[in-house]
Design an enzyme around this catalytic site. Structure first.
Site, PDB file in Angstrom:
ATOM      1  N   HIS A 115      80.908  -1.049  20.852  1.00  0.00           N
ATOM      2  CA  HIS A 115      79.824  -0.700  19.933  1.00  0.00           C
ATOM      3  C   HIS A 115      80.300  -0.841  18.464  1.00  0.00           C
ATOM      4  O   HIS A 115      79.766  -0.008  17.712  1.00  0.00           O
ATOM      5  CB  HIS A 115      79.110   0.566  20.261  1.00  0.00           C
ATOM      6  CG  HIS A 115      78.422   0.756  21.448  1.00  0.00           C
ATOM      7  ND1 HIS A 115      77.949  -0.524  22.097  1.00  0.00           N
ATOM      8  CD2 HIS A 115      78.110   1.579  22.479  1.00  0.00           C
ATOM      9  CE1 HIS A 115      77.311  -0.293  23.236  1.00  0.00           C
ATOM     10  NE2 HIS A 115      77.524   1.083  23.393  1.00  0.00           N
ATOM     11  N   HIS A 188      70.464   1.580  21.456  1.00  0.00           N
ATOM     12  CA  HIS A 188      70.902   2.223  22.246  1.00  0.00           C
ATOM     13  C   HIS A 188      70.097   3.546  22.702  1.00  0.00           C
ATOM     14  O   HIS A 188      70.655   4.786  22.686  1.00  0.00           O
ATOM     15  CB  HIS A 188      72.126   2.838  22.093  1.00  0.00           C
ATOM     16  CG  HIS A 188      73.160   2.812  23.101  1.00  0.00           C
ATOM     17  ND1 HIS A 188      72.916   4.013  24.142  1.00  0.00           N
ATOM     18  CD2 HIS A 188      74.330   2.340  23.586  1.00  0.00           C
ATOM     19  CE1 HIS A 188      73.826   3.845  25.083  1.00  0.00           C
ATOM     20  NE2 HIS A 188      74.788   2.772  24.703  1.00  0.00           N
ATOM     21  N   GLU A 319      69.576  -2.060  27.207  1.00  0.00           N
ATOM     22  CA  GLU A 319      69.956  -2.555  26.030  1.00  0.00           C
ATOM     23  C   GLU A 319      70.162  -4.056  25.892  1.00  0.00           C
ATOM     24  O   GLU A 319      70.825  -4.655  26.366  1.00  0.00           O
ATOM     25  CB  GLU A 319      71.280  -1.857  25.663  1.00  0.00           C
ATOM     26  CG  GLU A 319      71.681  -0.684  25.651  1.00  0.00           C
ATOM     27  CD  GLU A 319      73.056  -0.042  25.893  1.00  0.00           C
ATOM     28  OE1 GLU A 319      73.835  -0.529  25.311  1.00  0.00           O
ATOM     29  OE2 GLU A 319      73.148   0.614  26.934  1.00  0.00           O
TER      30      GLU A 319
END
Length: 354
Positions: A115, A188, A319
């Site tokens: 991420h 997210h 996502e």
């Protein structure tokens, strides 16, 4: 000369301190509201804090997980509601090559990058460019060359907006200013359509419009294969409950689906989620080729809103994205964006209750 230099030094320190204080003061919450439908977003991480929706009886509930205060998001390891970047999901070995140059990134997940690194876009303060309560909020962030190891300056913009009475859209854009760079932004948000206090999501029915997945190794890095889901526990081509074959997936779902019918369309359908007790239904569309389906497998006793303790499988994430570790798999759709090009990622949610 030395005295002048010293004065400049003090002035520079004061300027830094003023900017730090200013940045801290600028963290705010922005509410979008239309009738019974409301969404709260903070410019810390361009994060979704809450989504409040009526059920089939008109009862209002917050259907996303999160924390009580903004400070809790600063120490967050769950990525609750965050806008993920510069590259969402995982990059194997925390490195990649681009135009003959190897770029090394923070290894913040078992030797890999997750991420965007140890301080991704969900951990920075965004600037609010435009805000209208009954319509939209637009946030911007300027990512600098070398931030978390990624090449080039990148201008990023995200808009959360209402469409009609029951749709929420996210419009994510990014423009490289001086170097080619990978870009893969993602939202997210953790969803529980029964309400954040309603327990696990095993009884939610889901349909995912993806007939293939990108399998992963034991560290959740794609192997490079693309395999069909038919006849496996990953097959949600027809609606069924999340819990119906959960025992066949050790640890829970955390996989990228290759979405179907993506050619020649502005938007294509991603998934439909329904929770029968509340009657709430969420439909999702995107322009991206993949979606990470995640059943909050690593959610361990996180203290959330109202003092509620969240447990494993208490929510689901959808996502939409480019494929994980695309920078290291030439057979995956490229995430490289060049100067003069614009990265565009759109998500549209439609909420109903019947």
């Amino acid at each position: 000369m030395a005295k002048t230099s010293l004065l400049y030094c003090f002035a520079f320190i004061i300027l830094i301190l003023e900017n730090v204080c200013k940045a801290t003061e600028e963290i705010k919450v922005y509410e979008l509201k239309k009738g019974d439908f409301s969404v709260k977003i903070t410019n810390y991480g361009a994060t979704v804090l809450s989504v409040i929706l009526p059920d089939k009886h008109g009862k209002l509930d917050d259907v996303v997980l999160g924390y009580n205060s903004i400070n809790d998001y600063k120490n967050d390891t769950t990525y609750f509601g965050g806008l993920i970047g510069r590259v969402a999901n995982r990059i194997g070995g925390a490195k990649f090559k681009l135009n003959g140059v190897e770029y090394k990134l923070p290894a913040n997940d078992h030797g890999n990058t997750l991420h965007g690194g140890s301080r991704g876009f969900c951990d920075v303060i965004w600037t609010v460019e435009d805000y209208q309560e009954d319509s939209h909020v637009t946030l911007t962030y300027n990512s600098f060359d070398g931030e978390q190891g990624f090449p080039g300056d990148l201008s990023v913009k995200v808009t959360y907006m209402f469409i009609g009475a029951n749709k929420l859209a996210l419009d994510m854009q990014a423009k490289p200013l001086n170097k080619a760079t990978p870009v893969n932004l993602a939202s997210h948000t953790y969803w529980n359509l029964g309400g954040a206090t309603s327990g696990n999501i095993f009884s939610h029915t889901i349909q995912i419009f993806g007939s293939k997945i990108t399998p992963v190794d034991d560290k959740l890095i794609p192997t490079g294969q693309i395999t069909p889901v038919k006849g496996t526990a990953y097959d949600f081509l027809q609606p069924r409950t999340i819990g119906s074959k959960f025992s066949e997936i050790p640890g829970g779902y955390d996989i990228n689906y290759v979405l179907d019918n993506t050619e020649g369309k502005h938007l294509h359908r991603v998934a439909i989620v329904h929770e029968s007790k509340s009657g709430r239904k969420m439909e999702l569309w995107t322009n991206k080729p993949g979606v990470q389906f995640y059943t909050s497998n690593m959610l361990e006793n996180a203290k959330g809103k109202g003092g509620l303790v969240y447990h494993k499988y208490g929510a689901l994430c959808l996502e939409t994205q480019g494929f994980p570790d695309s920078v290291n798999h030439p057979n995956f759709p490229s995430q490289i964006v060049n100067p003069g090009e614009t990265y565009k990622h759109i998500m549209v949610y439609r909420f109903t209750a019947l």
